[in-house]
Design an enzyme around this catalytic site. Structure first.
Site, PDB file in Angstrom:
ATOM      1  N   ASP A  37     -15.937  36.462 -40.117  1.00  0.00           N
ATOM      2  CA  ASP A  37     -14.636  36.217 -39.174  1.00  0.00           C
ATOM      3  C   ASP A  37     -13.599  36.169 -39.680  1.00  0.00           C
ATOM      4  OD1 ASP A  37     -15.139  33.696 -40.499  1.00  0.00           O
ATOM      5  OD2 ASP A  37     -15.863  33.090 -39.015  1.00  0.00           O
ATOM      6  N   ARG A  96      13.561  30.989 -39.239  1.00  0.00           N
ATOM      7  CA  ARG A  96      14.274  31.390 -38.587  1.00  0.00           C
ATOM      8  C   ARG A  96      14.329  30.930 -37.113  1.00  0.00           C
ATOM      9  NH1 ARG A  96      12.722  38.452 -39.748  1.00  0.00           N
ATOM     10  NH2 ARG A  96      11.477  37.107 -40.068  1.00  0.00           N
ATOM     11  N   LYS A 195      26.940  41.049 -36.439  1.00  0.00           N
ATOM     12  CA  LYS A 195      25.618  42.076 -36.053  1.00  0.00           C
ATOM     13  C   LYS A 195      25.329  41.295 -34.538  1.00  0.00           C
ATOM     14  CE  LYS A 195      21.934  40.537 -37.369  1.00  0.00           C
ATOM     15  NZ  LYS A 195      20.703  40.470 -38.294  1.00  0.00           N
ATOM     16  N   ARG A 197      22.010  40.991 -32.298  1.00  0.00           N
ATOM     17  CA  ARG A 197      20.714  41.456 -32.648  1.00  0.00           C
ATOM     18  C   ARG A 197      19.997  41.343 -30.588  1.00  0.00           C
ATOM     19  NH1 ARG A 197      15.976  42.016 -35.018  1.00  0.00           N
ATOM     20  NH2 ARG A 197      17.313  41.424 -36.958  1.00  0.00           N
TER      21      ARG A 197
HETATM   22  C1  R5P Z   1      18.615  37.527 -40.715  1.00  0.00           C
HETATM   23  O1  R5P Z   1      19.165  37.212 -39.622  1.00  0.00           O
HETATM   24  C2  R5P Z   1      18.111  37.424 -41.711  1.00  0.00           C
HETATM   25  O2  R5P Z   1      18.948  37.239 -42.324  1.00  0.00           O
HETATM   26  C3  R5P Z   1      17.779  39.566 -41.916  1.00  0.00           C
HETATM   27  O3  R5P Z   1      18.676  39.690 -41.580  1.00  0.00           O
HETATM   28  C4  R5P Z   1      16.442  39.819 -41.072  1.00  0.00           C
HETATM   29  O4  R5P Z   1      15.610  38.944 -40.757  1.00  0.00           O
HETATM   30  C5  R5P Z   1      16.875  41.268 -40.966  1.00  0.00           C
HETATM   31  O5  R5P Z   1      15.198  41.410 -40.371  1.00  0.00           O
HETATM   32  P1  R5P Z   1      14.844  43.513 -39.831  1.00  0.00           P
HETATM   33  O6  R5P Z   1      15.359  43.448 -41.707  1.00  0.00           O
HETATM   34  O7  R5P Z   1      14.006  43.313 -38.779  1.00  0.00           O
HETATM   35  O8  R5P Z   1      16.424  43.876 -38.825  1.00  0.00           O
END
Ligand code: R5P
Length: 300
Positions: A37, A96, A195, A197
């Site tokens: 399990d 994170r 960047k 997200r």
């Molecule tokens: C987050 O800011 C980390 O430093 C990496 O940039 C992030 O975890 C990368 O994730 P992925 O490969 O999914 O873009």
């Protein structure tokens, strides 16, 4: 032989073996298995009473199972009378989520840190922990923590194998700490892209200035889905960069990330061995041993 016992947790046996050799300690792999399990069975197959134990357990890829193993083992080592326990967590999970970005969210890093402190380890050694808003991990774990880096080793590896100069590129603001360290180690310049997200697997990369470089080392702490690195490669290619090498400490490489990175045009992918992966050309064991010595100086 030193009096250290180095226990290799699941998924970290090779790295634990290297650490044991480097410390001239006794290497012992843990015995683990899952019941049908998916409950976890663990046995520490060595007498630990009165001994100094280094327990190596990376919590990558299956972080929840990894955390349970860590807590089971650390508590058991304490109960069995280990005199001093260092938890080596080469990949520290949940770092994170260090804030409540939306109402009601769990601050996962805080819960994980509390659980690790509760487990009874005396100190923790980790590698390139994703620290963004928190600068000192000891402040959240409440015990000595050494956060060592492999960024210099990754950059040196590329110089040694390619024998050509490059500039270092960090894909986002959070990567400045890693890109600047890597650049300093090999006396290179660095730039940091911007960047945004948009989702778990969707990012947008931009940079307002010119990038004058034929060759770059694109470096980050974690490659998970590869979205960040793929976008950064595509962005750099459009800006005329010819050769792009990619490096990271923690190669999680989920959703076929490595294939996407090579298809986007990376010349090579270089990672450390904090997570088992086919690109682990740089070992983190020397940095970890440094961290072990550092926490021992701070706790004894
Ligand atoms: C987050 O800011 C980390 O430093 C990496 O940039 C992030 O975890 C990368 O994730 P992925 O490969 O999914 O873009």
């Amino acid at each position: 032989m030193s009096d250290f016992v180095v226990l290799g947790g699941s998924g970290s046996v090779n790295l634990a073996h290297k650490i044991a050799r480097g410390l001239d300690g006794l290497f012992v792999p843990l015995i683990t298995r899952f019941f049908p399990d998916r409950e976890l069975y663990v046995r520490v197959p060595v007498d630990v009473e009165g001994r100094r134990i280094i327990y190596v357990k990376s919590m990558a890829l299956r972080p929840n199972e990894g955390l349970v193993e860590f807590l089971f083992v650390a508590r058991t080592l304490r109960e069995l009378g280990a005199s001093y326990i260092i938890g080596v967590i080469p990949y520290f999970p949940y770092a994170r989520q260090d804030s409540r970005f939306k109402p009601g969210e769990v601050i996962s890093l805080k819960v994980v840190a509390d659980a690790i402190r509760w487990s009874g380890v005396d100190a923790v050694v980790t590698v390139d922990m994703h620290l963004h808003r928190v600068s000192d991990p000891s402040s959240i774990l409440g015990i000595p923590v050494a956060n060592v880096t492999v960024m210099g080793d990754l950059a040196s590896y590329v110089i040694q194998t390619r024998k050509e100069r490059f500039i270092v590129v960090g894909p986002d603001e959070e990567a400045e700490q890693w890109a600047s360290y890597a650049a300093k180690t090999v006396s290179a310049d660095y730039v940091i892209l911007e960047k945004e997200r948009l989702g778990d697997e969707e990012v947008r990369i931009s940079f307002s200035k010119d990038i004058v470089a034929d060759r770059v080392l694109l470096i980050d702490d974690i490659i998970s889905t590869g979205s960040t690195i793929v976008e950064a490669i595509e962005f750099l290619k459009k800006r005329g960069v010819g050769e792009i090498y990619v490096a990271c400490a923690h190669a999680l490489l989920v959703s076929g990330a490595d294939a996407k990175i090579f298809l986007a045009g990376a010349r090579d992918l270089i990672a450390s061995d904090t997570v088992n992966n086919p690109y682990a050309k740089v070992s983190s064991h020397k940095a970890i041993i440094k961290g072990i010595r550092e926490v021992m100086r701070n706790t004894r």
